[in-house]
Design a protein around this motif. Structure first.
Motif, short mmCIF file in Angstrom:
data_model
loop_
_atom_site.label_atom_id
_atom_site.label_comp_id
_atom_site.label_asym_id
_atom_site.label_seq_id
_atom_site.Cartn_x
_atom_site.Cartn_y
_atom_site.Cartn_z
N ARG A 37 53.11 41.20 39.70
CA ARG A 37 52.40 41.90 38.63
C ARG A 37 51.94 40.94 37.55
O ARG A 37 50.80 40.97 37.11
CB ARG A 37 53.31 42.98 38.01
CG ARG A 37 52.68 43.70 36.82
CD ARG A 37 53.66 44.68 36.19
NE ARG A 37 54.89 44.01 35.76
CZ ARG A 37 55.01 43.35 34.62
NH1 ARG A 37 53.99 43.24 33.79
NH2 ARG A 37 56.16 42.77 34.31
N ARG A 65 52.05 50.85 44.16
CA ARG A 65 51.53 52.17 43.80
C ARG A 65 52.36 53.26 44.46
O ARG A 65 52.70 54.27 43.86
CB ARG A 65 50.06 52.32 44.21
CG ARG A 65 49.41 53.61 43.69
CD ARG A 65 47.94 53.66 44.02
NE ARG A 65 47.71 53.95 45.43
CZ ARG A 65 46.53 53.83 46.04
NH1 ARG A 65 45.48 53.37 45.36
NH2 ARG A 65 46.41 54.13 47.32
N THR A 89 48.82 48.50 43.91
CA THR A 89 47.93 49.11 42.91
C THR A 89 46.47 48.77 43.12
O THR A 89 45.60 49.41 42.52
CB THR A 89 48.37 48.70 41.50
OG1 THR A 89 48.55 47.27 41.46
CG2 THR A 89 49.67 49.38 41.11
#
Length: 657
Positions: free
Chosen positions: A348, A473, A483
C-alpha cells in the motif's frame, strides 16, 4: 553471560592460534582500547589518536577524524598498525593493568574509539550503556522495602524481565503476570520466517548482561529469545512469574492506598491481588493488526498473520500473497522466496529502505573470541555500536523549514538519507523503472521507520515474484482482488500488517477519581503522560513504553526500558525514604511536560506537513503520540530521579484525601 549459542570457535585450538585469529578479525577501535586496558599504557591513545583525529588545542577530545576517512572509521594503515602492535603486546590470559577508567580517561578513550568528539555530558550514559558501570542509584537507600510492599509487573517481555531483575536487586517483593506460556513478549510471539531484530545484537541487549556469543550482528528472533531465556534463568525470575495469567483490570483502592489487580488464568479462574504499585510492561505494539477484508472467511487456503505464525505451515510449492512492506514484510519475503512457487507482494505504502551490509551477517569466530577474552573488548564494541546508532542520528528527523518548503526531504541531513535510499533503490532495479516507481515513497525519510534491507529488493528481482502497489479489496475462495482490480490466485495469504497501537488501554485501569485510563486517553487515541511513565490520577502506576517515549531517531527499545525501570525504582525508593504510601503526578506538571513535548515535536518530520499520515507514529488528528522529542542523553538524564515538586504524596497509613 555465557549464552546457549554455539560460538563456532574451535575449542581444541591452542590459545596462541585463537588470539592470532581474534586480532585478525577484531575491529581495530575496540582492539586498541583493549590494548590500553591490558597494558595500562595510555601512550597508545596519544600515538594512535594523533594519527586519527584533528587535535583541539588544549585537550585530548578531538574535533573529528581525518577528512578523507568516513565517519567513525579507522584508515587502513592505522588499522594495520593497531593489529601489528596487538600481536606484540597481547598474550593469552593477560590480566588487564587498567580496569574501569575514571571519567576523564574514559572520555578520552571514547573519543579515540569513536574517532569523534565526545562531550562530557555523554560520559555517564556511555559508561552505563557500554556495560562499564551498573545502574547508579540516585535516591539514598536507607530503608529496606517491607515485605508487604508488593509490586505487580504486567508482562514478561524485555522490559518486564528488566523490571523484575531491578525490583529484586532493590529488595522489593514482586510478581510478574504473563498471559502467554513463556517469557519473551515480542520474541516469543513472532516466529515467522526471517523474524529478526533490526537493532544490532551487541547493543540490543541489557547493558548489565552483555553477551559475547551473538552469532549474527543482527540477531534472529530465535537467538534473541534464547538470550532472554538465559537472563531469566540467571536471575531466577521464573519463581516470580505467573504464566497463562491475563490481567483483566486494575483499580486504585483509595482507602487502602493499594491497587487491586484482577486476573484470569488459562482455566478461567479469576483471582484478585493487592499491590502497592503496578508496572505495565506490555509494549505499545502488542495486538495483531488484522485488516477487515471482505471475504476473509471464504478463503479456501490458509490466512496467517505474522504475529500468529503456524510453525507447521509448509510454503513449499505454494502460491503466496504477502500484504505489507514494513520491517516484518521485508523479512518474510526475503526468507520465503526460495520455497514458494509464486510470491506476490502487495504494497500500500512503501518504506524507505537502506542497505546494511551486516544485516544477516555472521560474527566471525575470532571476533567472538575477542568479545569473550580480550580485556573490555566487548564493552568498547558495544559503545561504538550504541554511539553510531543513537544521538548522532538526532538531526535526521529534524525539520529545516526553509529547506522543507522546496524539498521532499526535511533538511540537508535528511536529504542524505533520502539520496542513499534512492541510490540503493535505483541500483537494485537498474532495468525496472516500474519497480523503482512503485517502491519510491512519497513522504520524508523518518516519517515512518527506516527499514534495513535483509534481501527484500533482491527477492523482488526474482522471476516468480511480483509487486503490486495496492491493497486488498476483497478475498475470494481462491485468491485476492487488489484495490486496482487485479486478481491474484493464492494458496496462502500472509498478513504482515503489524500491530495495533495500544498504550495499555486493553486493560481496564481505574484511578483515584473512578475514571479509567482509556477514558482519559480517549480510547487510546490521545495518550499523554508525564515523562512517558506516569499519569495524573493514577498513583503508583508506572507505564513503560508509554506515550512519547520511543527513541525513534535511533538506538532501541532496550535503552528506553532501562531508563524507565531505573526511574520507577527510584520513585519507589523515594516513597520508602520519605514514609509515603504513594505518589501521584500534579496535573499542571503533566500538562507542562506535554506542552514541551508538543513544542519539540513540531520541529520534526513526525508532525510537520509532508509526514506520512498512515503510520502508527501519529493519531488520527495528526499528533505524534509515539516518538520522544529529546535526545537519548536528555531523556536518560531526565529519568535519573523523581522531581518532588511535580508530585503529590499520600502518607503512610492514611486514606487519600
Amino acid at each position: 553471560m555465557t549464552g546457549t549459542i554455539d560460538t563456532g570457535i574451535d575449542a581444541t585450538a591452542d590459545p596462541e592460534t585463537l588470539l592470532h585469529n581474534a586480532i585478525a578479525e577484531a575491529e581495530p577501535a575496540p582492539l586498541l582500547m583493549s590494548m590500553v586496558h591490558a597494558t595500562g599504557d595510555t601512550g597508545l591513545l596519544e600515538e594512535f589518536g594523533a594519527r586519527l583525529t584533528l587535535e583541539e588545542p588544549g585537550n585530548h577530545y578531538r574535533t573529528g577524524i581525518r577528512p578523507t576517512t568516513p565517519p567513525g572509521t579507522y584508515p587502513d594503515d592505522v588499522a594495520a598498525d593497531i593489529r601489528a602492535r596487538a600481536r606484540e603486546v597481547l598474550t593469552p590470559g593477560l590480566e588487564p593493568e587498567l580496569g574501569v577508567p575514571d571519567d576523564e580517561l574514559f572520555r578520552w578513550m571514547a573519543a579515540i574509539c569513536t574517532a569523534q568528539r565526545v562531550d562530557a555530558e555523554f560520559v555517564p550514559i556511555l559508561l552505563e550503556q557500554s556495560g562499564f558501570t551498573k545502574d547508579r542509584r540516585h535516591v539514598p537507600v536507607t530503608v529496606t522495602p517491607p515485605a508487604d510492599f508488593e509490586v505487580i509487573v504486567i508482562g514478561a517481555g524485555m522490559v518486564g524481565i528488566n523490571a523484575g531483575i531491578k525490583l529484586g536487586e532493590a529488595g522489593f517483593p514482586f510478581t510478574i503476570l504473563e498471559e502467554r506460556d513463556d517469557i519473551g513478549g515480542t520474541w516469543h510471539r513472532n516466529t515467522y520466517p526471517g523474524a529478526a531484530v533490526d537493532t544490532p545484537s551487541h547493543y540490543y541487549s541489557y547493558s548489565f548482561e552483555l553477551n559475547p556469543n551473538w552469532s549474527k550482528y543482527y540477531p534472529t528472533g530465535i537467538e534473541y529469545q534464547d538470550y532472554l531465556l538465559d537472563v531469566v534463568e540467571k536471575y531466577r525470575l521464573r519463581e516470580h512469574i505467573r504464566f497463562g495469567t491475563r490481567v483483566r483490570s486494575a483499580t486504585w483502592l483509595t482507602e487502602e492506598n493499594r491497587w487491586e489487580v484482577v486476573t484470569e488464568d488459562s482455566a478461567g479462574t479469576v483471582r484478585r491481588h493487592r499491590a502497592r504499585a503496578v508496572v505495565t510492561a506490555l509494549g505499545m505494539l502488542n495486538a495483531a493488526n488484522i485488516p477487515d477484508v471482505p471475504g476473509m472467511d471464504s478463503f479456501a487456503g490458509t490466512i496467517t498473520h505474522t504475529a500468529e505464525w503456524d510453525t507447521d505451515l509448509d510454503l513449499r510449492g505454494k502460491r503466496v500473497v504477502v500484504l505489507g512492506t514494513g520491517c516484518t514484510a521485508v523479512q518474510v519475503v526475503a526468507n520465503i522466496v526460495d520455497e514458494v512457487e509464486s510470491l506476490d507482494v502487495v504494497v500500500r505504502s512503501p518504506h524507505w529502505l537502506v542497505p546494511e551490509k551486516t544485516v544477516g551477517g555472521d560474527v566471525p569466530p575470532g571476533e567472538k573470541w575477542a568479545m569473550a577474552n580480550l580485556p573490555f573488548y566487548d564493552r568498547w564494541f558495544r559503545l561504538r555500536t550504541y554511539w553510531f546508532a543513537s544521538d548522532n542520528l538526532y538531526v535526521l528527523p529534524r525539520i529545516d523549514k526553509e529547506w522543507a518548503a522546496t524539498h521532499l526531504s526535511a533538511s540537508p541531513a535528511n536529504d542524505m538519507v533520502l539520496n542513499t535510499a534512492l541510490e540503493y533503490l535505483q541500483m537494485s532495479f537498474p532495468d525496472r523503472p516500474d519497480l523503482v516507481e512503485k517502491l519510491t515513497p512519497d513522504f520524508r525519510p523518518y516519517s515512518k521507520r527506516i527499514v534495513k534491507d535483509p534481501g527484500f529488493f533482491a527477492a523482488l528481482n526474482r522471476e516468480h515474484v511480483s509487486l503490486h502497489r495496492a491493497s486488498f479489496r476483497e478475498i475470494t475462495p481462491d485468491g485476492v482482488v487488489t484495490t486496482d482490480g487485479t486478481f491474484i490466485p493464492a494458496d496462502v495469504i500472509v498478513l504482515a500488517t503489524g500491530f495495533r497501537l495500544q498504550f495499555t488501554t486493553a486493560i481496564d485501569i481505574t484511578g483515584r477519581d473512578g475514571r479509567t485510563l482509556a477514558d482519559i486517553w480517549k480510547g487510546g487515541e490521545d495518550p499523554r503522560a508525564y515523562r512517558g511513565v506516569q499519569v495524573s490520577g493514577f498513583p503508583n502506576l508506572f507505564i513503560t513504553s508509554g506515550p512519547n517515549s520511543a527513541p525513534n531517531h535511533g538506538a532501541g527499545h532496550n535503552i528506553t526500558g532501562e531508563e524507565q525501570v531505573h526511574y520507577l525504582i527510584e520513585c519507589l525508593q523515594y516513597l520508602l525514604e520519605n514514609d509515603h504510601a504513594a505518589m501521584d503526578v500534579v496535573q499542571s506538571a503533566q500538562d507542562e511536560y506535554n506542552r514541551r513535548v508538543d513544542e519539540a515535536l513540531d520541529k520534526t518530520v513526525w508532525v510537520h506537513p509532508g509526514a506520512e499520515t498512515n503510520g502508527y507514529y501519529r493519531n488520527s488528528s495528526g499528533r505524534a503520540v509515539v516518538p520522544c522529542p529529546w535526545r537519548l542523553v536528555d531523556y536518560w538524564t531526565l529519568m535519573r530521579e523523581p522531581q518532588p515538586e511535580d508530585l503529590t504524596f499520600l502518607p503512610t497509613g492514611r486514606a487519600a484525601e
